[in-house]
Scaffold this motif. Structure first.
Motif, mmCIF file in Angstrom:
data_model
loop_
_atom_site.group_PDB
_atom_site.id
_atom_site.type_symbol
_atom_site.label_atom_id
_atom_site.label_comp_id
_atom_site.label_asym_id
_atom_site.label_seq_id
_atom_site.Cartn_x
_atom_site.Cartn_y
_atom_site.Cartn_z
ATOM 1 N N LEU A 251 38.952 91.000 -11.287
ATOM 2 C CA LEU A 251 39.327 90.438 -10.190
ATOM 3 C C LEU A 251 38.158 89.417 -9.746
ATOM 4 N N VAL A 252 36.925 89.589 -10.041
ATOM 5 C CA VAL A 252 35.622 88.605 -9.983
ATOM 6 C C VAL A 252 35.854 87.179 -10.888
ATOM 7 N N LYS A 253 36.430 87.339 -12.054
ATOM 8 C CA LYS A 253 37.086 86.477 -12.823
ATOM 9 C C LYS A 253 38.035 85.540 -12.436
ATOM 10 N N LYS A 254 39.070 86.142 -11.750
ATOM 11 C CA LYS A 254 40.249 85.377 -11.208
ATOM 12 C C LYS A 254 39.728 84.841 -10.081
ATOM 13 N N SER A 255 38.958 85.177 -9.064
ATOM 14 C CA SER A 255 38.327 84.570 -8.153
ATOM 15 C C SER A 255 37.737 83.296 -8.317
ATOM 16 N N ASP B 142 38.192 80.647 -5.605
ATOM 17 C CA ASP B 142 38.410 81.292 -4.434
ATOM 18 C C ASP B 142 36.814 81.918 -3.995
ATOM 19 N N TRP B 143 36.015 81.242 -3.365
ATOM 20 C CA TRP B 143 34.523 81.607 -3.398
ATOM 21 C C TRP B 143 34.422 82.478 -2.265
ATOM 22 N N ALA B 144 35.169 82.700 -1.383
ATOM 23 C CA ALA B 144 34.945 83.814 -0.310
ATOM 24 C C ALA B 144 35.211 85.092 -0.802
ATOM 25 N N THR B 145 36.409 85.173 -1.798
ATOM 26 C CA THR B 145 36.724 86.423 -2.588
ATOM 27 C C THR B 145 35.699 86.806 -3.615
ATOM 28 N N TRP B 146 35.146 85.694 -4.339
ATOM 29 C CA TRP B 146 34.315 85.809 -5.274
ATOM 30 C C TRP B 146 32.825 86.561 -4.657
#
Length: 183
Positions: free
Chosen positions: A108-112, A117-121
């Protein structure tokens, strides 16, 4: 007006991780009930606390999805795996499950990152740190059992381990907080 700030793929990935955290809660709950049935109240207490912690992780993700204007999808969770065959096996299964969860968090981190998507990261960094703590805690418990005899742990060692588990801290000192004065 569309206020959703998450891409469809990030929204789906977050919902999948939310379900994975709910499943983790059920696994800990199941193993806790198994341990209690075996007479290990201290170990059961530890596992029940972790069931609640995993549910809290699920809620963090749910709230994040909502705060980003996206849609939460509450899905059915699979049944927990078969009960452990021993206390040692229980914590081996816990460790394996945490490693699997870490892989999902990293995905999920890689996808963000890929979608910028810096907020999700940023949001997911808390989970990255949490997974390091969860894996470390499981490894430390496996090490203690190994020292006490592993699968061949004596009744006295098992009694002491169970008693210690009732009040063991769920927190692990993060590597970044360690110094030569405070190892």
């Amino acid at each position: 007006m569309n206020t959703n700030r998450l891409s469809k793929s990030i929204e789906t990935a977050l919902n999948t991780q939310m379900t994975k955290e709910a499943h983790a809660s059920q696994i800990y709950l199941s193993y806790g009930a198994w341990a209690d049935k075996q007479g290990f109240g201290g170990i059961a207490n530890f596992l029940f606390r972790h069931a609640q912690e995993e549910r809290n992780h699920m809620m963090k993700i749910l709230e994040y999805i909502l705060k980003r204007g996206a849609e939460v999808e509450v899905s059915a969770i699979p049944a927990p795996p078969e009960n452990p065959v021993s206390i040692n096996n229980c914590f081996e299964k816990v460790f394996e499950h945490e490693v699997d969860n870490t892989k999902a968090v990293y995905k999920l981190v890689k996808k963000s990152l890929d979608e910028e998507d810096w907020a999700t990261w940023d949001f997911m960094q808390w989970f990255v740190k949490e997974q390091v703590e969860e894996e470390t805690l499981a490894m430390n418990l496996l090490d203690k059992m190994k020292i006490a005899g592993g699968e061949k742990m004596s009744s006295n060692a098992m009694y002491t381990f169970d008693r210690d588990m009732e009040n063991i801290s769920d927190e692990v000192t993060a590597a970044e907080d360690v110094t030569s004065e405070n190892p």
